[in-house]
Design an enzyme around this catalytic site. Structure first.
Site, PDB file in Angstrom:
ATOM      1  NE  ARG A  80      31.294  38.532  37.905  1.00 57.21           N
ATOM      2  CZ  ARG A  80      32.391  38.659  38.649  1.00 57.21           C
ATOM      3  NH1 ARG A  80      32.919  38.412  39.154  1.00 57.21           N
ATOM      4  NH2 ARG A  80      32.741  39.312  37.076  1.00 57.21           N
ATOM      5  CG  HIS A 105      30.341  45.510  40.225  1.00 57.61           C
ATOM      6  ND1 HIS A 105      30.591  44.423  41.883  1.00 57.61           N
ATOM      7  CD2 HIS A 105      31.906  45.594  39.988  1.00 57.61           C
ATOM      8  CE1 HIS A 105      32.032  44.487  41.786  1.00 57.61           C
ATOM      9  NE2 HIS A 105      32.605  44.912  40.556  1.00 57.61           N
ATOM     10  CG  HIS A 179      35.567  47.944  42.612  1.00 61.74           C
ATOM     11  ND1 HIS A 179      36.446  48.221  41.430  1.00 61.74           N
ATOM     12  CD2 HIS A 179      34.801  46.926  41.507  1.00 61.74           C
ATOM     13  CE1 HIS A 179      37.037  47.028  40.937  1.00 61.74           C
ATOM     14  NE2 HIS A 179      35.043  46.453  41.381  1.00 61.74           N
ATOM     15  CG  ASP A 251      37.655  38.128  40.518  1.00 61.64           C
ATOM     16  OD1 ASP A 251      37.448  39.248  41.375  1.00 61.64           O
ATOM     17  OD2 ASP A 251      37.512  39.034  39.807  1.00 61.64           O
ATOM     18  CD  GLU A 313      36.217  44.906  44.576  1.00 66.24           C
ATOM     19  OE1 GLU A 313      35.358  44.743  44.267  1.00 66.24           O
ATOM     20  OE2 GLU A 313      37.387  44.660  44.295  1.00 66.24           O
TER      21      GLU A 313
HETATM   22  C1  GAL Z   1      35.434  43.522  40.575  1.00 69.88           C
HETATM   23  C2  GAL Z   1      35.335  41.510  39.687  1.00 69.88           C
HETATM   24  C3  GAL Z   1      35.633  41.289  39.258  1.00 69.88           C
HETATM   25  C4  GAL Z   1      36.091  42.588  37.817  1.00 69.88           C
HETATM   26  C5  GAL Z   1      35.972  43.974  39.092  1.00 69.88           C
HETATM   27  C6  GAL Z   1      35.423  44.749  37.866  1.00 69.88           C
HETATM   28  O1  GAL Z   1      35.141  43.194  41.894  1.00 69.88           O
HETATM   29  O2  GAL Z   1      35.724  40.343  41.057  1.00 69.88           O
HETATM   30  O3  GAL Z   1      35.662  40.090  38.746  1.00 69.88           O
HETATM   31  O4  GAL Z   1      34.140  42.242  38.011  1.00 69.88           O
HETATM   32  O5  GAL Z   1      35.115  44.000  39.751  1.00 69.88           O
HETATM   33  O6  GAL Z   1      36.200  45.253  36.749  1.00 69.88           O
END
Ligand code: GAL
Length: 349
Positions: A80, A105, A179, A251, A313
């Protein structure tokens, strides 16, 4: 090494091609030009049963419609960016936002939505798919025409190498990641909570409102964030800490220590005997555990369960451009961005 390819449909009015690289040990990797996305990683378990160990949608249309980010190349900036806004060289840039007031993203037309070009290179020891794309000046609000190459290499040593290279014609931001979600059990209806994680990290980034980092980097010692000795992911799901409670698991960005020769992370599943060792030159790994179940789409006819997979990630810290001490993610016209992450697959009896 064996390489095959197939047109699997169309996106953005262009044919989408999937390539499968197979090594002599029975490991195969499939990736498609839509999003430079890994769509399957087949490997044997300790009994020789070969299964897919990553989350995969049923069809190309599912990837396009639902944008689950599964296995996709994320960019220009992973994670973000607060309010989709940043200052660079005295100019304030407003990005196109796609998660409330923030950008997630890379924005609504991130690199995961491009149909990339691809070229194959193969030898006896390894095979690579070199994906390339150009992200136009102004795309998602970012300055500069960005030219990106992401290469996926499968080696005879059972490694999947992900390498990035990028150049720009104006100063911009670049902090990509992949991802992929692993579920080493080979059964996406089995949560990853019994997977063991070992992480060469003693510090994690605190999350505040809207899952943005607060800027605080906290010691993991004595918390459920300490995986310097291997432990199961169940500890995150127990939500015994305000930070795991906040997002129903992890997360979170973990800062990596990078001790020479030591993997940055090891994820393993005792039941199947499968493990993956991760090596990266990036500062941090964001670990997300698919913390919610999903019923807006199905996989093989079933909704996707909570904790269906875990991401590793690798990237610079999220929202780095707005946080003091989070690293520099600017890319300038005289620079070449490069980064590498290696996932090495193993089976133990
Ligand atoms: C991650 C992010 C999560 C969510 C996910 C996508 O990288 O940190 O909060 O958005 O991607 O579903």
């Amino acid at each position: 090494m064996k390489v095959s390819e197939a047109i699997i449909g169309q996106a953005n009015g262009t044919d989408v091609v999937a390539y499968t690289l197979t090594n002599p040990n029975g490991i195969s990797l499939t990736a498609m030009t839509y999003g430079a996305t890994i769509t399957e990683l087949m490997m044997p378990d300790k009994n020789g049963k070969t299964e897919n160990v990553i989350l995969t949608m049923d069809s190309l249309d599912d990837y396009v419609t639902h944008r689950p980010y599964y296995g996709a190349t994320i960019g220009r900036v992973a994670g973000r960016i607060a309010k989709g806004s940043f200052d660079l060289d005295g100019t304030t840039h407003q990005l196109v936002v796609n998660e409330g007031v923030n950008q997630l993203h890379g924005g609504p037309a991130g690199l995961d939505t491009h149909v990339w070009d691809a070229e194959i290179e193969a030898s006896a020891d390894e095979a690579s798919i070199h994906f390339t794309t150009i992200d136009a000046d102004g795309a998602n609000g970012y300055p500069g025409n960005l030219s990106v190459t992401v290469s996926y290499t499968l080696t005879a040593e059972n490694e999947w190498k992900v390498t990035y290279r990028a150049t720009t014609d104006k100063a911009t931001l670049f902090n990509p990641t992949n991802h992929v979600y692993f579920n080493l059990s080979g059964d996406i209806n089995r949560p990853i909570l019994q997977h063991n994680l070992q992480l060469n990290s003693a510090v994690f980034a605190e999350l505040g409102d809207e899952n943005l980092p607060t800027g605080a980097l906290l010691p993991s010692e004595g918390t459920p964030f300490d995986f310097r000795s291997a432990g199961t992911l169940a500890v995150a799901a127990e939500q015994s800490h305000p930070q795991t409670q906040k997002v129903a698991g992890f997360d979170h960005p973990f800062l990596l220590q990078h001790d020479d020769g030591k993997p940055d992370a090891i994820l393993s599943d005792v039941e199947s005997g499968r493990s993956v060792k991760m090596y990266t030159d990036q500062d941090c790994v964001v670990i997300f555990m698919h913390n919610g179940s999903v019923d807006k789409y199905t996989i093989s006819g079933s909704p996707v369960i909570q904790y269906a997979g875990i991401t590793l990630e690798t990237q610079a810290l999220p929202d780095a451009i707005n946080q003091e001490g989070f690293g520099d993610i600017t890319l300038r016209p005289d620079e070449v961005y490069s980064a590498e992450t290696i996932y090495k697959f193993e089976v133990q009896d």
